[in-house]
Design a protein around this motif. Sequence first.
Motif, PDB file in Angstrom:
ATOM      1  N   HIS A  20      37.877  36.469  22.257  1.00 31.89           N
ATOM      2  CA  HIS A  20      37.074  36.809  22.765  1.00 31.89           C
ATOM      3  C   HIS A  20      37.067  36.454  24.291  1.00 31.89           C
ATOM      4  O   HIS A  20      35.553  37.178  24.974  1.00 31.89           O
ATOM      5  N   LEU A  21      38.004  36.398  24.840  1.00 30.89           N
ATOM      6  CA  LEU A  21      37.805  35.842  26.333  1.00 30.89           C
ATOM      7  C   LEU A  21      38.900  36.678  26.787  1.00 30.89           C
ATOM      8  O   LEU A  21      39.224  37.472  27.683  1.00 30.89           O
ATOM      9  N   GLY A  22      38.908  38.593  26.189  1.00 29.60           N
ATOM     10  CA  GLY A  22      39.983  39.290  26.329  1.00 29.60           C
ATOM     11  C   GLY A  22      41.243  39.250  26.158  1.00 29.60           C
ATOM     12  O   GLY A  22      42.072  40.069  26.942  1.00 29.60           O
ATOM     13  N   VAL A  23      41.789  38.052  25.512  1.00 34.54           N
ATOM     14  CA  VAL A  23      43.532  37.404  25.478  1.00 34.54           C
ATOM     15  C   VAL A  23      43.859  38.195  24.367  1.00 34.54           C
ATOM     16  O   VAL A  23      43.392  38.123  23.703  1.00 34.54           O
ATOM     17  N   ARG A  38      50.934  42.255  29.742  1.00 34.80           N
ATOM     18  CA  ARG A  38      49.754  42.289  30.954  1.00 34.80           C
ATOM     19  C   ARG A  38      48.945  42.097  31.549  1.00 34.80           C
ATOM     20  O   ARG A  38      47.938  41.962  32.358  1.00 34.80           O
ATOM     21  N   GLN A  97      45.363  45.498  24.364  1.00 32.08           N
ATOM     22  CA  GLN A  97      43.608  45.433  24.041  1.00 32.08           C
ATOM     23  C   GLN A  97      42.923  45.044  22.933  1.00 32.08           C
ATOM     24  O   GLN A  97      43.531  45.079  22.013  1.00 32.08           O
ATOM     25  N   MET A 113      39.996  45.224  22.668  1.00 32.35           N
ATOM     26  CA  MET A 113      38.498  46.109  22.689  1.00 32.35           C
ATOM     27  C   MET A 113      39.222  47.823  22.773  1.00 32.35           C
ATOM     28  O   MET A 113      39.851  48.167  24.009  1.00 32.35           O
ATOM     29  N   ILE A 160      33.629  40.216  26.777  1.00 29.14           N
ATOM     30  CA  ILE A 160      35.162  40.255  27.578  1.00 29.14           C
ATOM     31  C   ILE A 160      36.293  41.278  27.664  1.00 29.14           C
ATOM     32  O   ILE A 160      36.375  41.293  25.575  1.00 29.14           O
ATOM     33  N   ALA A 174      40.911  43.128  30.225  1.00 23.17           N
ATOM     34  CA  ALA A 174      41.525  42.729  30.512  1.00 23.17           C
ATOM     35  C   ALA A 174      41.446  40.739  30.674  1.00 23.17           C
ATOM     36  O   ALA A 174      40.051  40.957  30.397  1.00 23.17           O
ATOM     37  N   PRO A 175      42.121  40.365  30.158  1.00 21.96           N
ATOM     38  CA  PRO A 175      41.814  38.509  29.715  1.00 21.96           C
ATOM     39  C   PRO A 175      40.719  38.317  31.352  1.00 21.96           C
ATOM     40  O   PRO A 175      40.516  38.714  32.179  1.00 21.96           O
ATOM     41  N   GLY A 176      39.166  37.300  30.923  1.00 24.91           N
ATOM     42  CA  GLY A 176      38.519  37.505  31.824  1.00 24.91           C
ATOM     43  C   GLY A 176      37.522  38.431  32.597  1.00 24.91           C
ATOM     44  O   GLY A 176      36.807  38.390  32.932  1.00 24.91           O
ATOM     45  N   PHE A 214      40.381  34.510  36.336  1.00 23.96           N
ATOM     46  CA  PHE A 214      40.724  34.061  34.929  1.00 23.96           C
ATOM     47  C   PHE A 214      41.999  33.309  35.295  1.00 23.96           C
ATOM     48  O   PHE A 214      42.581  33.691  36.424  1.00 23.96           O
ATOM     49  N   SER A 225      38.920  31.481  31.575  1.00 19.84           N
ATOM     50  CA  SER A 225      38.019  32.531  31.765  1.00 19.84           C
ATOM     51  C   SER A 225      36.385  31.810  31.810  1.00 19.84           C
ATOM     52  O   SER A 225      35.996  31.060  31.679  1.00 19.84           O
TER      53      SER A 225
END
Lengths: 322, 230
Positions: A30-33, A139, A258, A260, B136, B139-141, B198, B206
């Motif tokens: 949920h934080l893009g990680v 990444r 990724q 998403m 989000i 990329a992370p954050g 981040f 984040s």
Amino acid sequence: MTSVSITHWEVIAPGALTTVQDRGREGWRHLGVARAGALDLDAAMLANELLGNSPDAAVLALSLQGPTLRLPQAAMIAITGAMVVATSNGIALPGHRPIAVPAGELKLTGIRAGIRAWLAVAGGFDAPSLMGSRSTDLRGGFGGMEGRALRVGDRLPVVASTIAEIATPRIAAWWIGNDDPAFDDHRPIRFVASASVHAKALAKRPWQVSPNSNRQGIRLQGEALAGAGPGRVSEPVAIGSIQLPPDGQPIVLLADAQTMGGYDLLGHVIAADLPRLAQAGPGATLAFAPVDIDEARRIGLRHRQQQARTALAIRQRLAMPS
Amino acid sequence: MTPAFEALADDALLLRFGNAIEQIHNTRALAVARRLRERQPPWLRDVVPAYASLAVFFDCDSIDDADPHALVAAVLRNCLDAGTEADEAHARTVDIPVCYDHSMAPDLAEAADELGLGIEELIHRHCAADYTVAMIGFAPGFPYLLGLPESLTLPRLATPRTRVPAGSVAIGGNQTGIYPRESPGGWRLLGRTPLALFDPARTAPSLLAPGDRVRFQRIGLAAFERMASS
């Protein structure tokens, strides 16, 4: 009598892409990680089991060509995954068993019958734990060794349980492999088709693994699938998601992908077959076969039970006098 | 469109509300995600809200049910029934300082020109709006923000940049976002924030989370330098 200390292994040659990985980061999508972590968690954890390591211990993930490392002192190691040409001061080392190696040169070169292997050391490789994991996020550029693959001259920290110095490797007489998968297994990769009307077409023709594949995803090459739409509003994807970009050449997402994606989804590869995807190198031919979600669930359960039995067998063997 | 469930993986379920970037879909996704987290089911690994959908990742071994996807779907329906209005009471508002100096805003003048606005007016409208972190990703954050005034809608760059500096505040289509890390990107760069979006070593890695409200606050070059070095 053992004592724990940090030692450093010197990287003489880094190999094609060698990274520090563990089970990865769960719970941060949920934080893009991305999860990152070993692409074949079963094989990486098997390496840890063989040494009595915690399942959280970090291992080295090797691909295509392994690294050459200089060990300052003896260590217990295990190699799992595909077949690796490995030597300790010139003496050949087999995979899938605990081995005591002396100080000196540990050389892991060509990888065959697959493209990825994992090297564990008793105690584990040390790296800062970030968001609950020591895995390298290539990444994102963090985790493991400064967020990148190993380089010549790196000093790789090892949480070493010091063992008595030895002159030559001591190789366990027993070994245990992954029963599933066999890396020369050519059965189709099983997937659960999405609601997309084009999903089942994936199974109708063979696909080649593109050289542009990496830890983010396997790019498939073949006669383009018709019906790829302009995509959709970005929505969550998962490891194993099969995307269909407008060019009709599907992409199967792996651990570094990724979080998403905006391409149409054809479905997902079942968890039990992800380890085999990790071994599919450039030019390999892959076939896909659809299974329904109930079948996927049954296969997944059997797979996890098999992993648990293997771990139990290893623990029992390690508890026996050697 | 009625909400539709789809198995996303052996251990993940997708709930889709629509296929458009619309506030109404995102509000529902954020609300269901919030309600699910509040319930703290033992099998919950992650809940990932997006523009018009959300994904739930679960631990198969912690679900005592023959059909985990069906069980998770039932819990999500329950969350839906509990109401999907925006959570104004608990939403966090984060002020993000942005320097719009031309040295940090390579696309600002051209964007203003294309929009038929003065540079000052464009900055004013960008700062005056209230945004929501819809999701989000990328990329992370990296926050995808909803709430960009319609008068600031512009197509993306025809050729994406290979190098967008970290902290760049950008608009693309009807979206606005902030690049946490130097990366390629095709959005128009209007300014830059000195804040680190981040940092995996922070307790809260984040700066922003889905559902946060965001406001941009204009700062000058001197303030940017001061904040960036602190």
